[in-house]
Design an enzyme around this catalytic site. Structure first.
Site, PDB file in Angstrom:
ATOM      1  N   GLY A  25      11.731  43.761  29.512  1.00  0.00           N
ATOM      2  CA  GLY A  25      13.023  43.463  28.915  1.00  0.00           C
ATOM      3  C   GLY A  25      13.803  42.357  29.604  1.00  0.00           C
ATOM      4  O   GLY A  25      14.612  41.691  28.979  1.00  0.00           O
ATOM      5  N   SER A  81       0.544  -9.393  -2.932  1.00  0.00           N
ATOM      6  CA  SER A  81       1.734  -8.966  -2.175  1.00  0.00           C
ATOM      7  C   SER A  81       1.685  -9.472  -0.739  1.00  0.00           C
ATOM      8  O   SER A  81       1.468  -8.700   0.184  1.00  0.00           O
ATOM      9  CB  SER A  81       1.913  -7.446  -2.236  1.00  0.00           C
ATOM     10  OG  SER A  81       0.693  -6.749  -2.058  1.00  0.00           O
ATOM     11  N   GLY A 137     -11.225  -9.380  -2.827  1.00  0.00           N
ATOM     12  CA  GLY A 137     -11.998  -8.271  -3.407  1.00  0.00           C
ATOM     13  C   GLY A 137     -11.154  -7.086  -3.835  1.00  0.00           C
ATOM     14  O   GLY A 137     -11.698  -6.018  -4.100  1.00  0.00           O
ATOM     15  N   LEU A 140      -5.707 -11.458   0.254  1.00  0.00           N
ATOM     16  CA  LEU A 140      -5.757 -12.782  -0.367  1.00  0.00           C
ATOM     17  C   LEU A 140      -6.403 -12.715  -1.745  1.00  0.00           C
ATOM     18  O   LEU A 140      -7.160 -11.788  -2.040  1.00  0.00           O
ATOM     19  CB  LEU A 140      -6.585 -13.720   0.515  1.00  0.00           C
ATOM     20  CG  LEU A 140      -6.027 -14.020   1.907  1.00  0.00           C
ATOM     21  CD1 LEU A 140      -7.052 -14.802   2.718  1.00  0.00           C
ATOM     22  CD2 LEU A 140      -4.720 -14.796   1.793  1.00  0.00           C
ATOM     23  N   SER A 141      -6.099 -13.713  -2.538  1.00  0.00           N
ATOM     24  CA  SER A 141      -6.791 -13.833  -3.806  1.00  0.00           C
ATOM     25  C   SER A 141      -8.281 -14.012  -3.506  1.00  0.00           C
ATOM     26  O   SER A 141      -8.649 -14.795  -2.634  1.00  0.00           O
ATOM     27  CB  SER A 141      -6.250 -15.044  -4.572  1.00  0.00           C
ATOM     28  OG  SER A 141      -6.998 -15.224  -5.750  1.00  0.00           O
TER      29      SER A 141
END
Lengths: 299, 641
Positions: free
Chosen positions: B118, B546, B477, B473-474
């Site tokens: 306790g 983006s 993929g 990037l363009s």
């Protein structure tokens, strides 16, 4: 699907064995030849089946064990191909220490407590399994499953590590060691039930047969070899007796019994009105004696 | 504890013995703790339970009587506390410093009772006892009512997941068995316990010393209609609370005695397993089938929760101690970041930022508490700000681990949601923790509303919705990988939609150009559409160059943090220009397109993408597969629970 009380205890013990095997470098199984050791050995064998035990088995012999015990030890070692190591304290041999000449306290301290410490130091074991149960004795009721010892082998009961769930912290410093009690939560009845359920082989001393005994201080002591000297008025009687607990023969009291097989032993145990350790002279000195012995390094 | 009253008869047939042993064998087990403030009479209560259920041996009763006279506190009467206070220091000081385990049984049950201390400084020992208990008996001294320790212990009992509690208001003999005293304490506790997680609270007036309401209902308190303590304990339903989890077994040990045998040892924490079951090893996600189960020395066809077994798998998978073997179709989650509850047990405080060892059931990891959210005031259960956690304090903390683990939240699994904290230098156990939720996935958002919401829509699709945002990037993929991924997901019966950068500009964002403001608006619209589709329960694949972090951050912020998966499709400008699938690089080189990313406009590489796919090194097929693995790992391809 739900598993029974005994299977739960079994699984808990197996988990403890595996945890030590996974985390400790050099564990050892302390074997005392008694029924609890037999159950503990069965659990350890199961934990690693089909592999053999991944650690050695150690018996600290006091040279005063019953002969039937030693025979049984050799039998078990062979049966399970155990790496059985036996240690006897050479200092004790040199000084001719014995329970009859030196009394139970000195004998137990030198041959058992000091002997155990020597063996642990010699082999550098970092964890040692013991068969103690919490229902046996008051100070054991408070001991953790993983109980830590200093490099001097002493126990500090006031400062035990918290032990939550079934997560065991096994980290220690060099020289320190852990005593591990896989049977902590088993009761005497559980042990007997399991022996029956699994058909575990026990040393013959648990079963009644005619044995040479003398009555000394109200206890029946078996005359197991010629080292036992009769006192004046003592007479060897051939009585049908058995033992509820095993140790050095001059320190272990027999009880009159007709229980020759396991069922009869369990029946006797169920109606027993005397607790188990009563048969061992070591506990009766004072009620805190076990705790004291443990602080000094007794198992 | 051996002596059992109903078996006094000396002679019993073997058959009777067998049936007796069998009856013992089939008893259920209940583990409970007694707790409460110091001097509330816990040890006395347990002594009384053992004595009244006639579980003491003659020699134990004799030595108890003798000791009661010598050092007892009850005059010539038996001091039951002496029976359980086993350590010399305790007996001298009359206090209980460590948890004591006692064993008894009734006709119905076997009991393991943890008698816990306790005193506030021994709270850690109390927590030790509570961590394995199914139920708690919390004692209150009728004369003093609820104390700080009553609050603290109740809170810790609740925190450790004990669902059944009995509030035993003790020492009723000292208040003349007065019903109003009982009612007052009961009302106080009801107010306090509102905030606790108990499933069942029973109030019981007792006198442990006098034996009122222990084994049978007391005639001194006829006003109390409920059952006595032992019958109450016999009735507690401790059947497994939650069986909904699938098969889970943390691997404790790899058993490899020779080259022909490789077994994975562990204790099943939930569910069942059978030979032939498909399983997955986490966190590395290797799949296999169970080829054999060993229980003891036997090969068995099936095993269930609680059993310590050894599994053999059909394939040579990567699996070691600390891994988890789970059902393939109900695997558990993986994370390395959690919000957790911590009970601190050391004199030196918990400090955020310091490294500790974290030990779960089967492995030890390095962990850092990244943030201390707050600590809990045990009296009021209010949260309070804190910069450190002191001895015996409870706090809510963020935890980061050095590697991901397979886990369950503590609420669902005590085995898989718990851990202890170990000091790296002293090796001491300095705290105990419970996982509330992972900070990295959606499991922390509780959708319990019965309306048809996003979770409900996702549930019938057996998936968790998310936006997979492909950036790069363009020619890197993005569209190729997204297209392959969508096919794979479709084949698995997953519901998807692809928002392609070029395609949306034909409709949704037809009115927009390529100015900075238009770019932002473009992304905002795509983000909002993604959000709607996520609400509909879909996996949305968005493929947009983006190039700027701020744009992607904008999309991320539109959605919930764990619904946005940024996938950086990485390839060098040279590679992309070589591929040039749409002939755009050639045009840009000729100056026919202005502001072309990679040529005369920059690309900001993501700093915290969830996935990076290097298409210079890996085929589109391999990249799509990597995404599948990630989605599986994060639980997107399962229904949320």
């Amino acid at each position: 699907m739900n598993i029974s009380h005994l299977r739960r205890l079994e699984a808990e013990s197996i988990q403890i064995f595996r945890e030590v095997a996974a985390e400790c470098e050099n564990p050892v199984f302390l074997y005392s030849i008694g029924k609890d050791s037999s159950v503990m050995l069965e659990l350890a064998l199961k934990a690693f089946y089909p592999a053999p035990l991944p650690f050695p088995v150690l018996h600290v012999d006091t040279t005063w064990k019953f002969r039937e015990m030693i025979e049984f030890r050799e039998h078990v070692a062979q049966k399970y191909s155990l790496d059985m190591r036996v240690h006897i304290n050479p200092d004790g041999i040199e000084q001719n220490i014995g329970p009859i000449t030196h009394g139970s306290a000195v004998h137990t301290d030198v041959m058992k407590t000091q002997g155990l410490k020597q063996a642990l130091d010699y082999y550098q074991f970092d964890a040692a399994f013991g068969g103690a149960r919490r229902d046996e004795e008051k100070s054991r009721a408070k001991e953790r499953v993983f109980s830590f010892r200093t490099d001097k082998h002493s126990w500090d009961p006031k400062n035990q590590r918290p032990e939550l769930w079934s997560i065991y912290n096994t980290r220690i410093k060099k020289g320190e060691s852990i005593r591990v009690f896989p049977l902590s939560n088993w009761t005497e009845l559980d042990i007997w039930q399991y022996i029956k359920l699994e058909n575990i082989e026990l040393v013959s001393l648990y079963f009644a047969k005619k044995r040479p005994v003398v009555e000394r201080d109200g206890m029946l002591i078996m005359v197991d070899d010629e080292r036992f000297q009769l006192a004046d008025g003592e007479k060897v009687q051939n009585r049908k007796v058995r033992f509820r607990t095993l140790g050095c023969y001059p320190l272990t009291a027999a009880i009159d019994s007709d229980a020759e097989d396991l069922n009869s032993v369990i029946q006797e145990m169920l109606v027993a009105r005397t607790s188990e350790r009563e048969g061992r002279l070591i506990d009766t000195d004072s009620s805190a004696s076990m705790e004291k012995k443990k602080q000094e390094g007794y198992f | 504890m051996a002596a059992t009253d109903q078996y006094e008869k000396k002679q019993q047939s073997s058959a009777e013995l067998d049936s007796y042993v069998e009856a013992q064998e089939n008893k259920s087990l209940l583990r409970f703790i007694t707790c409460g403030s110091v001097d509330d009479g816990k040890s006395t209560l347990i002594g009384r339970l053992l004595y009244d259920s006639k579980l003491l041996y003659e020699d134990q009763v004799e030595s108890l009587k003798a000791e009661s006279k010598r050092i007892g506190t009850q005059g010539d009467e038996i001091d039951f506390a002496l029976l359980v206070d086993g350590l010399a220091a305790e007996r001298e000081q009359g206090i209980t410093i460590d948890v004591a385990y006692r064993f008894f049984s009734t006709e119905h049950r076997k009991y393991i009772v943890a008698d816990t201390p306790g005193h506030v400084q021994y709270t850690r020992n109390m927590a030790t006892g509570a961590s394995t208990a199914d139920a708690a008996v919390i004692l209150v001294d009728a004369r003093h009512g609820l104390q700080t320790q009553t609050y603290r212990h109740s809170f810790i009992v609740s925190l450790l997941g004990i669902k059944h509690v009995i509030i035993a208001i003790n020492k009723m003999d000292l208040v003349n068995y007065d019903e109003s005293v009982f009612n007052e304490i009961r009302a106080d506790y009801e107010t306090f316990s509102d905030k606790l997680a108990f499933k069942e609270i029973t109030y019981l007036p007792i006198s442990a010393l006098k034996g009122d309401n222990i084994t049978e209902s007391s005639t001194n308190m006829a006003w109390h209609k409920g059952a006595a303590l032992l019958p109450l304990l016999d009735k507690i339903d401790c059947a497994e609370e939650d069986l909904s989890l699938g098969f889970r077994m943390p691997v404790q040990l790899v058993n490899r005695p020779n080259l022909d045998f490789r077994g994975f040892c562990g204790t099943i924490s939930s569910g069942e397993v059978s030979v032939g079951d498909e399983v997955v090893v986490l966190p590395n996600i290797s799949a296999s089938k169970i080829s054999n189960i060993i229980c003891g020395r036997n090969n068995v066809s099936t095993a269930c929760a609680g059993e310590a077994i050894t599994l053999e798998l059909e394939d040579e998978v990567d699996c070691s101690r600390g891994n988890m073997i789970t059902a393939k179709n109900a695997r558990c989650e993986i994370s390395d970041q959690f919000q957790v509850n911590v009970i601190w047990m050391s004199e030196s405080p918990l400090l955020p930022g310091r490294s500790y060892f974290i030990k779960t059931g089967t492995q030890t990891l390095a962990g850092v508490f990244t943030a201390l959210k707050h600590k809990v005031n045990v009296n009021t259960l209010e949260n309070e700000p804190a910069s450190s956690l002191e001895l015996n304090e409870v706090g809510i903390v963020n935890l980061g681990l050095d590697k991901p683990i397979a886990y369950e939240v503590y609420d669902k699994s005590r085995d898989l949601g718990s851990f202890v904290i170990i000091d790296r230098i002293t090796n001491e156990t300095i705290g105990a923790g419970m996982i509330n939720f992972s900070l990295r996935r959606a499991g922390n958002i509780h959708w319990h509303t019965p309306d048809i919401d996003a979770a409900a829509r996702a549930l019938i699709k057996q998936q968790r919705p998310a936006a997979l945002w492909f950036t790069g990037l363009s020619g890197s993929g993005k569209s190729t990988v997204a297209n392959l991924l969508e096919k794979k997901l479709h084949a698995r019966g997953k519901h998807t939609y692809t928002l392609d950068g070029d395609n949306v500009r034909h409709g949704l964002t037809k009115d927009l150009g390529f100015t900075d403001a238009d770019r932002v608006e473009n992304i905002r619209r795509v983000g909002e559409v993604s959000k709607l589709m996520i609400d509909a329960g879909l996996l949305v694949l968005s493929a947009f160059i983006s190039p700027f972090r701020s744009e992607r951050q904008l999309a991320r912020e539109l959605l919930n943090a764990d619904q946005f998966i940024e996938i950086y499709v990485k390839a060098s400008v040279e590679t992309c220009e070589k591929r040039d699938p749409k002939g755009l690089y050639a045009k840009a080189r000729r100056g026919e397109i202005k502001h072309f990313t990679g040529i005369d406009s920059g690309y900001e590489e993501p700093a915290n993408a969830e996935l990076i796919l290097d298409t210079d090194k890996y085929s589109a097929e391999q990249c799509a597969e990597q995404i599948i693995v990630y989605l599986e790992q994060q639980g997107f391809l399962n229904a949320d629970d």
